[in-house]
Design a protein around this motif. Structure first.
Motif, PDB file in Angstrom:
ATOM      1  N   THR A  93       0.810  -1.217   0.000  1.00 64.41           N
ATOM      2  CA  THR A  93       0.000   0.000   0.000  1.00 64.41           C
ATOM      3  C   THR A  93       0.846   1.271   0.000  1.00 64.41           C
ATOM      4  O   THR A  93       0.300   2.370  -0.068  1.00 64.41           O
ATOM      5  CB  THR A  93      -0.940   0.020   1.223  1.00 64.41           C
ATOM      6  OG1 THR A  93      -0.162  -0.120   2.421  1.00 64.41           O
ATOM      7  CG2 THR A  93      -1.950  -1.111   1.145  1.00 64.41           C
ATOM      8  N   LYS A 103       2.864  -2.239  -6.288  1.00 62.93           N
ATOM      9  CA  LYS A 103       2.058  -1.318  -5.504  1.00 62.93           C
ATOM     10  C   LYS A 103       0.592  -1.458  -5.915  1.00 62.93           C
ATOM     11  O   LYS A 103       0.287  -1.668  -7.083  1.00 62.93           O
ATOM     12  CB  LYS A 103       2.492   0.133  -5.723  1.00 62.93           C
ATOM     13  CG  LYS A 103       3.778   0.525  -5.006  1.00 62.93           C
ATOM     14  CD  LYS A 103       5.013   0.082  -5.732  1.00 62.93           C
ATOM     15  CE  LYS A 103       6.279   0.649  -5.101  1.00 62.93           C
ATOM     16  NZ  LYS A 103       7.510   0.081  -5.695  1.00 62.93           N
ATOM     17  N   GLN A 105      -3.816  -1.991  -4.295  1.00 60.67           N
ATOM     18  CA  GLN A 105      -4.750  -2.277  -3.218  1.00 60.67           C
ATOM     19  C   GLN A 105      -4.849  -3.783  -3.012  1.00 60.67           C
ATOM     20  O   GLN A 105      -5.337  -4.501  -3.882  1.00 60.67           O
ATOM     21  CB  GLN A 105      -6.135  -1.708  -3.544  1.00 60.67           C
ATOM     22  CG  GLN A 105      -7.133  -1.803  -2.402  1.00 60.67           C
ATOM     23  CD  GLN A 105      -6.692  -1.028  -1.167  1.00 60.67           C
ATOM     24  OE1 GLN A 105      -6.082   0.027  -1.266  1.00 60.67           O
ATOM     25  NE2 GLN A 105      -6.996  -1.558   0.008  1.00 60.67           N
ATOM     26  N   ARG A 136       0.910  -3.047   4.865  1.00 57.82           N
ATOM     27  CA  ARG A 136      -0.542  -3.185   4.742  1.00 57.82           C
ATOM     28  C   ARG A 136      -1.238  -2.124   5.591  1.00 57.82           C
ATOM     29  O   ARG A 136      -1.728  -2.391   6.687  1.00 57.82           O
ATOM     30  CB  ARG A 136      -0.965  -4.594   5.160  1.00 57.82           C
ATOM     31  CG  ARG A 136      -0.506  -5.712   4.231  1.00 57.82           C
ATOM     32  CD  ARG A 136      -1.187  -5.642   2.867  1.00 57.82           C
ATOM     33  NE  ARG A 136      -2.635  -5.747   2.976  1.00 57.82           N
ATOM     34  CZ  ARG A 136      -3.312  -6.904   2.861  1.00 57.82           C
ATOM     35  NH1 ARG A 136      -2.657  -8.028   2.630  1.00 57.82           N
ATOM     36  NH2 ARG A 136      -4.624  -6.916   2.959  1.00 57.82           N
ATOM     37  N   ASP A 137      -1.268  -0.905   5.064  1.00 61.52           N
ATOM     38  CA  ASP A 137      -1.948   0.181   5.771  1.00 61.52           C
ATOM     39  C   ASP A 137      -3.458  -0.023   5.812  1.00 61.52           C
ATOM     40  O   ASP A 137      -4.161   0.674   6.552  1.00 61.52           O
ATOM     41  CB  ASP A 137      -1.632   1.523   5.098  1.00 61.52           C
ATOM     42  CG  ASP A 137      -0.174   1.933   5.283  1.00 61.52           C
ATOM     43  OD1 ASP A 137       0.360   1.723   6.385  1.00 61.52           O
ATOM     44  OD2 ASP A 137       0.422   2.466   4.331  1.00 61.52           O
ATOM     45  N   ASP A 138      -3.962  -0.974   5.015  1.00 57.52           N
ATOM     46  CA  ASP A 138      -5.399  -1.239   4.984  1.00 57.52           C
ATOM     47  C   ASP A 138      -5.861  -2.099   6.152  1.00 57.52           C
ATOM     48  O   ASP A 138      -7.070  -2.202   6.406  1.00 57.52           O
ATOM     49  CB  ASP A 138      -5.776  -1.929   3.671  1.00 57.52           C
ATOM     50  CG  ASP A 138      -5.037  -3.260   3.486  1.00 57.52           C
ATOM     51  OD1 ASP A 138      -3.797  -3.267   3.643  1.00 57.52           O
ATOM     52  OD2 ASP A 138      -5.701  -4.278   3.192  1.00 57.52           O
TER      53      ASP A 138
END
Length: 258
Positions: A93, A103, A105, A136-138
């Motif tokens: 991310t 890079k 999603q 993994r900022d998600d």
């Protein structure tokens, strides 16, 4: 002592306001030309062991940073029956300019990945394992729970296996870092990558202060693993900036620098 010079844009100054200068041409011409040592050259061969490791990783549906980051040393490592595994999928991310990892999603979370990795390590007969990940900022915990689950399953296979984690910054969340530290990891690595001035251009969303803080928190934690970091050179940093960075790393309680 041999002087070391770093590339720098014209007119750009160091952290202390000085513009580094290369020695005079006449002086440089007196230094005899030296060929690179033979061991630094890569022989692009595909040995049976290389093919075996590559095949196992593919069959298990895993990722290695050797492949995803296009590491030039992949034939050497795979050829010796080892690899640096990359968990949490193959999409990062973050958009760091120096990194070749894809890079984008990420699509969900592969909960079975830790089990497949543990089985792969057992099949390869590894006694020391290096595991990194995409950022993994998600995910609420940045994937920290997957790191912890991975080492849990590795130790079920072999209670004596040594594990090194190269972790992202988890967005600065200490609770996520704590999950990894509590897992019993032997070496906790987090790379600062470059000097502070170049962060915006090189690392995008990352921050040097955040990375140093994560290293300091890890160093002060109990149980305390070996703390490790690394950085690149040749990106336009100055000698003074590198010295300053090494002082910052030392102050953060780091044990090993690469």
């Amino acid at each position: 002592m041999q002087k070391v010079f770093f590339t720098q844009s014209v007119g750009e100054t160091s952290a202390h306001g000085e513009t580094p200068k290369a020695p005079p041409v006449k002086e440089r011409m007196q230094v005899p030309h030296q060929r690179l040592p033979r061991w630094i050259k890569i022989t692009p061969t595909r040995t049976p062991e290389y093919e075996r490791v590559k095949g196992i990783i593919k069959r298990r549906g895993l990722h290695s940073v050797c492949q995803e980051a296009a590491c030039p040393n992949i034939r050497e490592c795979f050829g010796e029956g080892t690899a640096t595994f990359m968990i949490l999928g193959k999409y990062c991310t973050r958009t760091c300019n120096f990194c070749d990892v894809l890079k984008g999603q990420p699509q969900g979370l592969d909960e079975d990945e830790p089990a497949r990795l543990a089985d792969t390590v057992a099949e390869l007969g590894l006694k020391q394992v290096v595991i990194t990940s995409v950022t993994r900022d998600d995910l609420p915990d940045g994937g920290a729970s997957i790191f912890a689950r991975t080492i849990e399953l590795l130790r079920r296979q072999d209670k004596n296996v040594k594990v090194e984690f190269l972790v992202p910054d988890f967005g600065g969340k200490f609770e996520s870092l704590k999950i990894v530290l509590d897992s019993g990891v032997d070496v906790l690595a987090h790379n600062v990558e470059t000097v502070g001035r170049l962060y915006k251009r090189v690392r995008g969303a990352a921050k040097l202060d955040r990375s140093l803080r994560m290293l300091r928190l890890a160093s002060d934690y109990t149980p305390r693993p070996v703390i490790k970091t690394g950085f690149m050179v040749g990106l336009g940093e100055t000698y003074d900036e590198l010295v300053e960075l090494m002082h910052q790393i030392y102050a953060a309680g780091v044990d090993i620098v690469t």
